[in-house]
Design a protein around this motif. Structure first.
Motif, mmCIF file in Angstrom:
data_model
loop_
_atom_site.group_PDB
_atom_site.id
_atom_site.type_symbol
_atom_site.label_atom_id
_atom_site.label_comp_id
_atom_site.label_asym_id
_atom_site.label_seq_id
_atom_site.Cartn_x
_atom_site.Cartn_y
_atom_site.Cartn_z
ATOM 1 N N LEU A 48 0.839 -1.192 0.000
ATOM 2 C CA LEU A 48 0.000 0.000 0.000
ATOM 3 C C LEU A 48 0.879 1.250 0.000
ATOM 4 N N PRO A 49 0.343 2.356 -0.496
ATOM 5 C CA PRO A 49 1.134 3.594 -0.476
ATOM 6 C C PRO A 49 1.571 3.942 0.944
ATOM 7 N N GLU A 50 2.809 4.357 1.089
ATOM 8 C CA GLU A 50 3.325 4.737 2.401
ATOM 9 C C GLU A 50 2.652 6.029 2.844
ATOM 10 N N PRO A 51 1.913 6.006 3.970
ATOM 11 C CA PRO A 51 1.193 7.207 4.387
ATOM 12 C C PRO A 51 2.127 8.243 4.996
ATOM 13 N N THR A 52 1.686 9.458 4.947
ATOM 14 C CA THR A 52 2.384 10.556 5.622
ATOM 15 C C THR A 52 1.379 11.269 6.504
ATOM 16 N N PRO A 61 -1.311 22.085 12.559
ATOM 17 C CA PRO A 61 -1.173 21.893 14.011
ATOM 18 C C PRO A 61 0.245 22.238 14.463
ATOM 19 N N ALA A 62 0.339 22.557 15.722
ATOM 20 C CA ALA A 62 1.637 22.970 16.266
ATOM 21 C C ALA A 62 2.556 21.786 16.499
ATOM 22 N N VAL A 63 2.014 20.586 16.415
ATOM 23 C CA VAL A 63 2.835 19.403 16.629
ATOM 24 C C VAL A 63 2.791 18.563 15.362
ATOM 25 N N THR A 64 3.850 17.797 15.170
ATOM 26 C CA THR A 64 3.914 16.901 14.017
ATOM 27 C C THR A 64 3.474 15.514 14.448
ATOM 28 N N VAL A 65 2.527 14.974 13.729
ATOM 29 C CA VAL A 65 2.009 13.640 14.016
ATOM 30 C C VAL A 65 2.356 12.734 12.841
ATOM 31 N N GLY A 66 2.985 11.605 13.144
ATOM 32 C CA GLY A 66 3.351 10.652 12.106
ATOM 33 C C GLY A 66 2.382 9.495 12.025
ATOM 34 N N PRO A 67 2.459 8.733 10.956
ATOM 35 C CA PRO A 67 1.517 7.613 10.787
ATOM 36 C C PRO A 67 1.653 6.535 11.854
ATOM 37 N N ASP A 68 2.801 6.450 12.525
ATOM 38 C CA ASP A 68 2.981 5.420 13.548
ATOM 39 C C ASP A 68 2.552 5.873 14.938
ATOM 40 N N ASP A 69 2.137 7.119 15.077
ATOM 41 C CA ASP A 69 1.649 7.592 16.372
ATOM 42 C C ASP A 69 0.262 7.026 16.650
ATOM 43 N N PRO A 70 -0.073 6.775 17.919
ATOM 44 C CA PRO A 70 -1.400 6.228 18.254
ATOM 45 C C PRO A 70 -2.505 7.214 17.871
ATOM 46 N N ALA A 71 -3.587 6.675 17.297
ATOM 47 C CA ALA A 71 -4.740 7.497 16.945
ATOM 48 C C ALA A 71 -5.856 7.338 17.966
ATOM 49 N N TYR A 72 -6.111 6.122 18.412
ATOM 50 C CA TYR A 72 -7.189 5.907 19.371
ATOM 51 C C TYR A 72 -6.924 4.645 20.165
ATOM 52 N N VAL A 73 -7.647 4.532 21.289
ATOM 53 C CA VAL A 73 -7.647 3.326 22.119
ATOM 54 C C VAL A 73 -9.108 2.962 22.360
ATOM 55 N N ILE A 74 -9.531 1.816 21.836
ATOM 56 C CA ILE A 74 -10.900 1.349 22.042
ATOM 57 C C ILE A 74 -10.875 0.159 22.978
ATOM 58 N N ALA A 133 -4.398 3.021 6.021
ATOM 59 C CA ALA A 133 -4.275 1.830 5.166
ATOM 60 C C ALA A 133 -5.640 1.235 4.854
ATOM 61 N N LEU A 134 -6.543 1.236 5.834
ATOM 62 C CA LEU A 134 -7.888 0.697 5.614
ATOM 63 C C LEU A 134 -8.597 1.442 4.495
ATOM 64 N N LEU A 135 -8.464 2.732 4.473
ATOM 65 C CA LEU A 135 -9.114 3.502 3.407
ATOM 66 C C LEU A 135 -8.409 3.334 2.076
ATOM 67 N N ALA A 136 -7.083 3.218 2.111
ATOM 68 C CA ALA A 136 -6.351 2.984 0.853
ATOM 69 C C ALA A 136 -6.743 1.643 0.244
ATOM 70 N N ALA A 137 -7.055 0.664 1.098
ATOM 71 C CA ALA A 137 -7.379 -0.677 0.615
ATOM 72 C C ALA A 137 -8.806 -0.789 0.099
ATOM 73 N N THR A 138 -9.693 0.102 0.507
ATOM 74 C CA THR A 138 -11.114 -0.046 0.181
ATOM 75 C C THR A 138 -11.688 1.074 -0.676
ATOM 76 N N VAL A 167 -4.411 -13.059 11.816
ATOM 77 C CA VAL A 167 -4.458 -11.942 10.881
ATOM 78 C C VAL A 167 -3.157 -11.167 10.942
ATOM 79 N N GLY A 168 -2.597 -10.900 9.780
ATOM 80 C CA GLY A 168 -1.389 -10.094 9.702
ATOM 81 C C GLY A 168 -1.564 -8.972 8.697
ATOM 82 N N GLY A 169 -0.528 -8.154 8.580
ATOM 83 C CA GLY A 169 -0.553 -7.102 7.579
ATOM 84 C C GLY A 169 -0.790 -5.727 8.146
ATOM 85 N N ALA A 170 -1.383 -4.878 7.287
ATOM 86 C CA ALA A 170 -1.440 -3.451 7.573
ATOM 87 C C ALA A 170 -2.334 -3.077 8.734
#
Length: 937
Positions: A356-360, A485-498, A519-524, A698-701
């Protein structure tokens, strides 16, 4: 009509008790008859006729096979002998009942009758004493006659003939057991393959047992055989070797009964000096392997086994035989089914290697992009409250700035406990913009559960509930916050905890990074055609991971998100009206909720504008869609069944359902999404072949970061992938990969259940009840019922002396557990029934106790003189399965949103009022609901 059971093909087929032998013949028919009579006499058997027929040489093989497969009639002689003469010579075919003659004895009888001289052309001659020569007509081949079954050196499908439903083609979906057959097209077929020299029946039985155990994920299997010409089973324990197997005798057992047989595979040995020997004319088991020399013939019923799976089993049996014959002490379980090439192929079957395309950046950066590109496009609405993308981005920016001012940012978490509104979506987006991860908390949850989630997640700040309100955050004077935003957020930073249900009695938090959602949106996105023209609904709770797909699936593709009010979610008629008024095009539903919507749609005059329906959260009964397709054909509205897990970012696979799959009742959830993949493994963590059932990994993105503050549990469930590298999640779900790479979901392997889409650990409910000091032991069961509304949780408790009533326990549980996890009943028992091994014997649990009426009220107490109230109370009792008084709360009696809809339908049908779910939530007793109806009239 007589109720007497009719004999089935399996029960009445005389071929199951007959065996047959054939040899080439020397001498004229009279000589053969004389030798045959003498051989019978030496064995003390009655004289029998020798039937003679002349056949064309071109038809000799087929006729020989037909005679071999033609059983004796039930009232006929014990042996039938047929001499088939043709230009190339002659064949003697003997058919006998098993018992009077063993397989070897029947072969010796045939060889003695045939003689050693080469066959000669001769007339019938005189009839010798003791044997009678008769001409025989050409019989029709019977089911199961599959050509000469002596086999071939390589694996070959020898033949196939019609069975119970001859000529019927398989349906569009072969949806049967792992064996891969099709019950709508049950035929007999045969497959032959070569085995190593030195293979005997014991070795073949051990190899078959090893393969079946791997397919079934078990340690012991039962393989059919014949002992002294009688059916028996060999228990094969794969922990042992062939030597151990030899020490365990076969156990007598009847042949398989009609229906799904306990023993589906049997092994026979053609130990006979005859040229051809059939140990049974009709194969006794759904798959019967017959060994003759170095060839094994597999006779199978296609209603249970497919030719493809039989060929696969044959290949694995051969490979296991090589290992067992090379090392007689080797444990069956240690034999490897695959070579390296096949292992790689199976590992790749569960999903192609898609980059999948590498997200930024993060999720919020994509939403900000839509705010720049389409600032005036509708982003989110709740009733008349609407925000464009520019307005949503600005509001989220102000919230983010206020959160940063309060110390929230990277490496922190922010709890969000808000009612459904546009501000809920803005707050989630604002948390992401400030660099933190959001922890969604449903405000309808009990206070104790909310407190636990806040404490366990260690949030820096709580928005809503007893924390800071959104209005306070928006009122902060933080300057211009509409830019980056005043802070830089990368794709590997946590987005949520459910948080999901936990087996230890406490929920566990699943931490998911931005990368996974992107990745979920890129895949669908392209496959589902998601874009700015779509209108979605946010139907589900923000604390349910389906909402991740609803919120960000919409906003990351530029769509319009319609937040559904809490009471509208519970009223299918109102929800249907909202879908139509808002012109919703993309709908996401659990099957339970969709079934209620379908019912509302049938009664509605106007059609919906949906183009896509996505199912998730719980297993789909595809058959429920046949009526939907009548009103919404597949080319107008696509329906997609998606399997997924919170720990793997909402969705893993996707199966588009059409009418054919719906009619077949498919259990397929489709192939993995691009970037995702699945393995199906046995309990030892080994790959299983296609068609075999095991645990889904299950493995992968989509694989999450793990469980928050639960390193040990993370290590148990998030495992290294030895075939593809990286990590895979051990799901606890049972399934199988089909040869085309699609996944079939077959339920759970543990005590986890799905209720209305929510994943529930029964042990969590059990632990909550055990926390009460008056409770000594607890068991929790699930009553699935015929419909989703009938699914009930029942608790059984053993109480200490002097404990209060069981109803108090349920009230306490309701203060801790969400509504969908509260047991409908709590039944006290003096002790829990146990098995001999000390485990709960669920089969011996009594029926759940009916809820008793409060002691302060007489059972006859109703609304005095009001027959309408009495009729209403009777309907409540029928729906709830409990006694109901005028002041009893519907939801305290075990009612839920689905039962509420059933109740309202019955009240409407009986002419007792046009009530909506809103009425019942506001007036949850019989007395109050009667009063509400009277006021409205």
């Amino acid at each position: 009509m007589s109720s007497r059971p009719q004999p089935t093909r399996q029960q009445s087929d005389p071929g199951r008790s007959c065996h047959a032998a054939a040899v080439a013949v020397a001498g004229d028919p009279a000589e053969v008859a004389a030798r045959f009579a003498a051989a019978l006499a030496r064995r003390g058997l009655d004289a029998a006729r020798l039937w003679v027929d002349r056949v064309p040489a071109s038809a000799a093989a087929a006729r020989r096979a037909a005679e071999l497969a033609r059983p004796l009639p039930a009232d006929g002689p014990p042996v039938r002998a047929v001499l088939l003469r043709h230009d190339g010579g002659a064949d003697l075919v003997l058919v006998a009942r098993r018992g009077p003659l063993t397989g070897r004895a029947l072969g010796e009888l045939a060889v003695e009758a045939a003689g050693a001289a080469p066959p000669v052309e001769a007339g019938c001659g005189d009839r010798p004493a003791g044997a009678v020569l008769e001409p025989v007509g050409r019989p029709e081949p019977t089911a199961g006659a599959a050509g000469d079954r002596t086999g071939t050196a390589a694996g070959t499908l020898v033949g196939e003939s019609a069975g119970t439903v001859a000529g019927e083609d398989p349906g569009p979906e072969e949806d049967t057991a792992w064996r891969g057959g099709n019950p709508r097209a049950d035929r007999s077929a045969a497959y032959a393959f070569a085995v190593p020299a030195g293979t005997d029946r014991l070795a073949l039985t051990g190899a078959v047992g090893a393969v079946l155990a791997r397919f079934g994920g078990v340690r012991r299997v039962r393989v059919g055989t014949l002992r002294d010409e009688e059916p028996a089973v060999v228990p094969v324990a794969v922990e042992g070797s062939l030597r151990d197997l030899a020490a365990r005798p076969a156990d007598p057992a009847p042949l398989p009964a009609p229906g799904p047989p306990e023993v589906v595979v049997g092994v026979l040995a053609a130990d006979s000096p005859a040229d051809t020997y059939l140990p049974s004319l009709t194969p006794p088991w759904p798959l019967t392997l017959t060994l003759r020399g170095t060839t094994v013939t597999c006779d199978f019923r296609t209603g249970v086994w497919s030719a493809e799976v039989v060929a696969t089993v044959a290949r694995y049996v051969t490979r296991v035989l090589d290992q067992l014959l090379a090392d007689g002490e080797r444990a069956l379980a240690d034999c490897d089914l695959f070579d390296d090439a096949e292992r790689d192929r199976i590992a790749a079957l569960g999903g192609a290697a898609v980059e999948l395309p590498e997200p930024t950046g993060g999720i919020h950066d994509r939403v900000a992009g839509w705010a720049r590109d389409t600032p005036d496009a509708p982003a989110v609405s709740y009733g008349d409250d609407r925000l464009t993308y520019a307005q949503l981005d600005a509001r989220a920016g102000r919230i983010a700035a206020a959160l940063r001012a309060r110390g929230c940012g990277p490496d922190t978490r922010v709890g969000v406990c808000l009612e459904r509104s546009v501000d809920l979506v803005a707050a989630l987006l604002g948390v992401l913009r400030c660099g933190a991860a959001y922890v969604p908390i449903d405000p309808t949850y009990p206070a104790e559960r909310i407190r636990y989630t806040v404490e366990d997640s260690r949030v820096s700040l709580l928005v809503g509930a007893d924390g800071v309100e959104v209005d306070e955050l928006l009122a902060d004077d933080t300057g211009d916050v509409t830019g980056a935003p005043a802070v830089t957020v990368g794709p590997d930073d946590p987005a949520y905890v459910i948080y999901t249900s936990g087996s230890t009695g406490r929920p566990k938090g699943v931490q998911v990074p931005h990368r996974n959602v992107l990745a979920l949106l890129a895949a669908t996105r392209d496959d589902l055609g998601l874009g700015p023209a779509d209108t979605w609904t946010m139907f589900h709770s923000s604390a349910f991971d389906f909402s991740v797909w609803e919120i960000w699936g919409c906003l990351l593709t530029g769509g319009h998100l319609v937040v559904v009010p809490h009471l509208v979610v519970r009223d299918p008629a109102e929800f249907h009206a909202l879908l139509r008024a808002a012109r919703v095009t993309v709908l996401n539903q659990t099957p339970s909720a969709f079934a209620q919507l379908v019912d509302a749609d049938r009664r509605a005059a106007d059609r919906l504008g949906l183009r896509l329906v996505v199912f998730g959260g719980e297993p789909l009964d595809a058959g429920m869609l046949t009526g939907w397709f009548d009103r919404y054909p597949e080319h107008e509205c696509r329906t997609v069944n998606m399997f997924g897990i919170t720990e793997t970012t909402v969705h893993v696979t996707a199966q588009t359902i059409d009418r054919g799959l719906a009619l077949a009742g498919t259990r397929s959830v489709g192939p993995p999404l691009p970037g995702w993949y699945v393995h199906v493994l046995d309990p030892a963590g080994r790959l299983l072949p296609p068609g075999a059932a095991g645990e889904i990994h299950v493995g992968g993105a989509g694989v999450a970061d793990g469980y928050l503050h639960r390193d040990e549990l993370t290590a148990q469930r998030f495992l290294p992938d030895p075939w593809r590298g990286g990590r895979m999640y051990r799901s606890g779900d049972r399934g199988r990969l089909l040869p085309d790479g699609r996944l079939e979901h077959l339920g759970r392997l543990d005590d986890q259940v799905k209720i209305r889409g929510y994943r529930i650990e029964l042990d969590e409910i059990r632990q909550v009840l055990l926390d009460d000091p008056d409770v000594l032991a607890v068991a929790v069961t699930v009553d699935t019922g015929a419909e989703a509304a009938d699914v009930r949780l029942h608790a059984y408790v053993v109480l200490a002396d002097g404990a209060g009533p069981a109803a108090d326990l349920r009230r306490r549980a309701a203060r801790i557990l969400p509504e969908h996890m509260v047991p409908a009943t709590v039944t006290p028992l003096p002790a829990l029934p146990l098995t001999a091994n000390g485990k709960l014997d669920a089969a011996r649990l009594p029926a759940p106790a009916a809820r008793p009426l409060p002691a302060a009220r007489e059972p006859a107490d109703t609304v005095a003189g009001d027959s309408r109230a009495e009729r209403m109370r009777e309907i409540w009792e029928r729906v709830l399965g409990a006694e109901v008084g005028p002041e009893d709360n519907f939801f305290d009696l075990g009612g839920n949103s689905l039962l509420a809809l059933r109740l309202l339908r019955e009240l409407r049908a009986q002419g007792l009022g046009e009530f909506t779910p809103r009425h019942l939530y506001v007036h949850p007793t019989v007395r109050a609901l009667v009063g509400a109806g009277a006021t409205e009239r």
